[in-house]
Scaffold this motif. Structure first.
Motif, PDB file in Angstrom:
ATOM      1  N   ASP A  14      14.214 -71.913 110.047  1.00  0.00           N
ATOM      2  CA  ASP A  14      13.332 -70.767 109.813  1.00  0.00           C
ATOM      3  C   ASP A  14      11.910 -71.209 110.144  1.00  0.00           C
ATOM      4  O   ASP A  14      11.256 -71.878 109.356  1.00  0.00           O
ATOM      5  N   HIS A  17       8.956 -69.470 107.900  1.00  0.00           N
ATOM      6  CA  HIS A  17       8.704 -69.994 106.551  1.00  0.00           C
ATOM      7  C   HIS A  17       8.806 -71.517 106.501  1.00  0.00           C
ATOM      8  O   HIS A  17       8.820 -72.102 105.429  1.00  0.00           O
ATOM      9  N   PRO A  36      22.894 -61.845 103.510  1.00  0.00           N
ATOM     10  CA  PRO A  36      21.497 -61.796 103.047  1.00  0.00           C
ATOM     11  C   PRO A  36      20.631 -62.895 103.681  1.00  0.00           C
ATOM     12  O   PRO A  36      19.487 -62.655 104.043  1.00  0.00           O
ATOM     13  N   LEU A  37      21.199 -64.095 103.836  1.00  0.00           N
ATOM     14  CA  LEU A  37      20.452 -65.171 104.473  1.00  0.00           C
ATOM     15  C   LEU A  37      20.137 -64.816 105.925  1.00  0.00           C
ATOM     16  O   LEU A  37      19.013 -64.977 106.391  1.00  0.00           O
ATOM     17  N   GLU A  39      19.959 -61.872 107.313  1.00  0.00           N
ATOM     18  CA  GLU A  39      18.996 -60.765 107.407  1.00  0.00           C
ATOM     19  C   GLU A  39      17.576 -61.286 107.250  1.00  0.00           C
ATOM     20  O   GLU A  39      16.656 -60.818 107.914  1.00  0.00           O
ATOM     21  N   HIS A  40      17.424 -62.272 106.372  1.00  0.00           N
ATOM     22  CA  HIS A  40      16.109 -62.882 106.158  1.00  0.00           C
ATOM     23  C   HIS A  40      15.719 -63.740 107.360  1.00  0.00           C
ATOM     24  O   HIS A  40      14.625 -63.617 107.907  1.00  0.00           O
ATOM     25  N   ALA A  43      15.263 -62.126 111.150  1.00  0.00           N
ATOM     26  CA  ALA A  43      14.195 -61.143 111.329  1.00  0.00           C
ATOM     27  C   ALA A  43      13.191 -61.671 112.355  1.00  0.00           C
ATOM     28  O   ALA A  43      12.440 -60.912 112.946  1.00  0.00           O
TER      29      ALA A  43
END
Length: 113
Positions: A14, A17, A36-37, A39-40, A43
């Motif tokens: 990532d 971040h 969920p991971l 989707e984060h 992005a």
């Protein structure tokens, strides 16, 4: 006795971040946390997510434009299978991964040597 939670070993990067898990040291993640991971993570264009099955086959996910690119990498070969899916289909795939990854998961995949 508790039933063992179903999950996969994963790695990711990532860049937004500044966090990552090395592909050399993948970590366990519950199967229901994959979407969920993703989707984060996905992005952002440069980020990627790798998921390993029991045989060390790897599915690697990243975003290119409006598509999700999915690559199937085998532990003992140089080449890989690659396909592009609409984002929602890619997420659907992530949400229903089988215990073993095969080319059947990737519709219309092409071999990249």
């Amino acid at each position: 006795m508790m039933e063992e939670e179903r999950g996969f070993r994963i790695y990711y990067c990532d860049f937004v971040h500044d966090s990552s898990i090395s592909s050399a040291k993948p970590e366990f993640l519950a199967a229901d946390r994959l979407v969920p991971l993703a989707e984060h993570l996905l992005a952002a264009q440069d980020n990627y997510l790798g998921v390993l099955d029991a045989n060390d086959n790897i599915l690697q996910f990243y975003v290119a434009g409006r598509d999700m690119v999915v690559e199937l990498l085998y532990p003992d070969s140089q080449g890989m299978m690659q396909c592009k899916l609409p984002l929602d289909e890619g997420m659907k795939l992530l949400g229903s991964l089988p215990d073993e990854f095969t080319e059947e998961l990737l519709p219309g995949a092409v071999y990249i040597g």
